[in-house]
Design a protein around this motif. Structure first.
Motif, mmCIF file in Angstrom:
data_model
loop_
_atom_site.group_PDB
_atom_site.id
_atom_site.type_symbol
_atom_site.label_atom_id
_atom_site.label_comp_id
_atom_site.label_asym_id
_atom_site.label_seq_id
_atom_site.Cartn_x
_atom_site.Cartn_y
_atom_site.Cartn_z
ATOM 1 N N THR A 1 0.821 -1.213 0.000
ATOM 2 C CA THR A 1 0.000 0.000 0.000
ATOM 3 C C THR A 1 0.850 1.257 0.000
ATOM 4 O OG1 THR A 1 -0.046 0.197 2.406
ATOM 5 C CG2 THR A 1 -1.770 -1.180 1.372
ATOM 6 N N GLY A 2 2.092 1.143 0.456
ATOM 7 C CA GLY A 2 2.950 2.316 0.588
ATOM 8 C C GLY A 2 2.701 3.115 1.849
ATOM 9 N N LYS A 3 1.926 2.550 2.777
ATOM 10 C CA LYS A 3 1.685 3.255 4.044
ATOM 11 C C LYS A 3 2.989 3.299 4.848
ATOM 12 C CE LYS A 3 -1.195 3.114 8.163
ATOM 13 N NZ LYS A 3 -2.078 2.283 8.992
ATOM 14 N N PRO A 4 3.459 4.517 5.212
ATOM 15 C CA PRO A 4 4.694 4.576 5.997
ATOM 16 C C PRO A 4 4.462 4.180 7.454
ATOM 17 C CG PRO A 4 3.918 6.805 5.408
ATOM 18 C CD PRO A 4 2.905 5.835 4.884
ATOM 19 N N VAL A 5 5.409 3.421 7.998
ATOM 20 C CA VAL A 5 5.415 3.174 9.444
ATOM 21 C C VAL A 5 6.266 4.246 10.100
ATOM 22 C CG1 VAL A 5 5.989 1.546 11.288
ATOM 23 C CG2 VAL A 5 5.093 0.697 9.102
ATOM 24 N N VAL A 6 7.484 4.391 9.613
ATOM 25 C CA VAL A 6 8.355 5.468 10.100
ATOM 26 C C VAL A 6 9.550 5.614 9.162
ATOM 27 C CG1 VAL A 6 9.771 3.958 11.600
ATOM 28 C CG2 VAL A 6 9.533 6.383 12.170
ATOM 29 N N ILE A 7 10.044 6.825 9.045
ATOM 30 C CA ILE A 7 11.330 7.081 8.407
ATOM 31 C C ILE A 7 12.280 7.564 9.500
ATOM 32 C CG2 ILE A 7 12.614 8.445 6.710
ATOM 33 C CD1 ILE A 7 10.073 8.606 5.032
ATOM 34 N N GLY A 8 13.422 6.900 9.596
ATOM 35 C CA GLY A 8 14.397 7.243 10.627
ATOM 36 C C GLY A 8 15.718 7.658 10.013
ATOM 37 N N VAL A 9 16.594 8.156 10.841
ATOM 38 C CA VAL A 9 17.879 8.675 10.372
ATOM 39 C C VAL A 9 19.016 8.202 11.272
ATOM 40 C CG1 VAL A 9 16.926 10.733 9.262
ATOM 41 C CG2 VAL A 9 17.503 10.803 11.702
ATOM 42 N N ASN A 10 20.207 8.318 10.747
ATOM 43 C CA ASN A 10 21.434 7.993 11.475
ATOM 44 C C ASN A 10 21.602 8.916 12.686
ATOM 45 O OD1 ASN A 10 24.378 8.852 11.935
ATOM 46 N ND2 ASN A 10 24.637 6.946 10.811
ATOM 47 N N ARG A 11 21.986 8.317 13.843
ATOM 48 C CA ARG A 11 22.127 9.103 15.078
ATOM 49 C C ARG A 11 23.430 8.785 15.801
ATOM 50 N NH1 ARG A 11 19.953 13.288 16.368
ATOM 51 N NH2 ARG A 11 18.993 12.844 18.381
ATOM 52 N N VAL A 12 24.430 8.288 15.080
ATOM 53 C CA VAL A 12 25.647 7.792 15.723
ATOM 54 C C VAL A 12 26.328 8.849 16.593
ATOM 55 C CG1 VAL A 12 28.009 6.982 15.283
ATOM 56 C CG2 VAL A 12 26.093 5.981 14.030
ATOM 57 N N VAL A 13 26.717 9.952 15.999
ATOM 58 C CA VAL A 13 27.522 10.926 16.739
ATOM 59 C C VAL A 13 26.710 11.620 17.844
ATOM 60 C CG1 VAL A 13 28.879 13.052 16.544
ATOM 61 C CG2 VAL A 13 29.192 11.217 14.870
ATOM 62 N N PRO A 14 25.494 12.127 17.552
ATOM 63 C CA PRO A 14 24.744 12.798 18.625
ATOM 64 C C PRO A 14 24.365 11.859 19.774
ATOM 65 C CG PRO A 14 23.777 13.276 16.474
ATOM 66 C CD PRO A 14 24.796 12.206 16.261
ATOM 67 N N SER A 15 24.259 10.547 19.498
ATOM 68 C CA SER A 15 23.831 9.597 20.530
ATOM 69 C C SER A 15 24.998 8.889 21.199
ATOM 70 C CB SER A 15 22.910 8.528 19.923
ATOM 71 O OG SER A 15 21.843 9.113 19.226
ATOM 72 N N ASN A 16 26.235 9.178 20.761
ATOM 73 C CA ASN A 16 27.398 8.426 21.267
ATOM 74 C C ASN A 16 27.166 6.929 21.124
ATOM 75 O OD1 ASN A 16 28.791 10.772 22.100
ATOM 76 N ND2 ASN A 16 27.533 10.821 23.953
ATOM 77 N N CYS A 17 26.722 6.511 19.937
ATOM 78 C CA CYS A 17 26.317 5.121 19.760
ATOM 79 C C CYS A 17 26.656 4.669 18.343
ATOM 80 C CB CYS A 17 24.812 4.994 20.011
ATOM 81 S SG CYS A 17 24.226 3.308 19.866
ATOM 82 N N SER A 18 27.664 3.790 18.233
ATOM 83 C CA SER A 18 28.138 3.391 16.908
ATOM 84 C C SER A 18 27.128 2.537 16.151
ATOM 85 C CB SER A 18 29.462 2.622 17.033
ATOM 86 O OG SER A 18 29.272 1.415 17.758
ATOM 87 N N SER A 19 26.147 1.961 16.862
ATOM 88 C CA SER A 19 25.168 1.118 16.170
ATOM 89 C C SER A 19 23.926 1.893 15.737
ATOM 90 C CB SER A 19 24.761 -0.074 17.044
ATOM 91 O OG SER A 19 24.213 0.371 18.250
ATOM 92 N N ALA A 20 23.882 3.200 15.990
ATOM 93 C CA ALA A 20 22.670 3.975 15.684
ATOM 94 C C ALA A 20 22.629 4.388 14.207
ATOM 95 C CB ALA A 20 22.574 5.182 16.606
ATOM 96 N N HIS A 21 22.877 3.418 13.347
ATOM 97 C CA HIS A 21 22.743 3.665 11.903
ATOM 98 C C HIS A 21 21.264 3.822 11.555
ATOM 99 C CE1 HIS A 21 26.873 1.876 10.500
ATOM 100 N NE2 HIS A 21 26.980 2.683 11.528
ATOM 101 N N ALA A 22 21.010 4.399 10.386
ATOM 102 C CA ALA A 22 19.630 4.700 9.996
ATOM 103 C C ALA A 22 18.752 3.451 9.981
ATOM 104 C CB ALA A 22 19.611 5.370 8.624
ATOM 105 N N GLU A 23 19.303 2.350 9.453
ATOM 106 C CA GLU A 23 18.494 1.135 9.361
ATOM 107 C C GLU A 23 18.144 0.596 10.747
ATOM 108 O OE1 GLU A 23 21.326 1.838 7.826
ATOM 109 O OE2 GLU A 23 21.570 0.732 5.939
ATOM 110 N N VAL A 24 19.130 0.600 11.648
ATOM 111 C CA VAL A 24 18.877 0.090 13.003
ATOM 112 C C VAL A 24 17.864 0.988 13.716
ATOM 113 C CG1 VAL A 24 19.944 -0.333 15.256
ATOM 114 C CG2 VAL A 24 21.120 -1.061 13.169
#
Ligand SMILES: [Zn+2]
Length: 194
Positions: free
Chosen positions: A57-80
């Motif tokens: 249907t193309g209904k969005p659940v969510v679009i997310g973004v990379n948060r590595v540096v602001p979150s101090n978290c190397s796994s906070a890639h956009a996909e994760v």
């Protein structure tokens, strides 16, 4: 001992303003690419975004973004980030469980070594990407890690459809603008140097 990850305020607001349906993969990718640009322009992370959509249907659940540096978290890639927030919204760890719509992950390039695994673990049944060639690493300097030589066949084996080369030039334009912006390329052991 715990950690919390969240999307930036602008992305939360932008998600609320998304159309109810984005019928074509091109439309979904255009939004993902728009988020990827806004993320580095707003200084809220790297030039990467991903979206989870109901494929048919193309209904969005969510679009997310990379948060590595602001979150101090190397796994906070956009996909994760996106897979994780989608699973919280939908109340399930498995986006491919019974009695669910078919979920599609849309990303502005081929997932890195970590996110490739996260994609398989997520349960999504479809992956749409802007491209899979060396251009991303060549333009930005990010190290995407060792990718399985038969990465596309391994997806197919697991029942994950692959749609490649969606709006490739539009995605590359963001990487070029990121590369010339002087923003941090945060590879491991780089000591925070560019
Ligand atoms: Zn990644």
């Amino acid at each position: 001992m715990h950690f919390t990850l969240s999307l930036p305020d602008w992305a939360i607001e932008a998600n609320k303003k998304l159309p109810a349906y984005l019928p074509t993969v091109d439309e979904r990718m255009a939004e993902v690419i728009r988020f990827s640009r806004l993320n580095f322009e707003n200084g809220t992370g790297g030039p990467f975004a991903a979206g989870v959509f109901e494929r048919d249907t193309g209904k969005p659940v969510v679009i997310g973004v990379n948060r590595v540096v602001p979150s101090n978290c190397s796994s906070a890639h956009a996909e994760v980030m996106t897979i994780s927030v989608a699973q919280q919204i939908l109340g399930t760890h498995d986006l491919g469980g019974p009695n669910q719509p078919i979920y599609q992950l849309v990303v502005n390039w081929r997932p890195c070594a970590m996110c490739y695994g996260a994609t398989i673990w997520s349960g999504v049944r479809s992956l749409a990407i802007a491209g899979s060639g060396p251009e991303l690493e060549q333009i930005t300097g990010f190290d995407e890690g060792p990718i399985h030589p038969e990465w596309d066949k391994e997806l197919a084996k697991r029942g994950i459809e692959l749609i490649n080369n969606v709006l490739t030039e539009e995605a590359l334009a963001v990487y070029r603008d990121f590369a010339t912006s002087g923003a941090l390329v945060y590879n491991p052991r780089s000591g925070g140097e560019k």
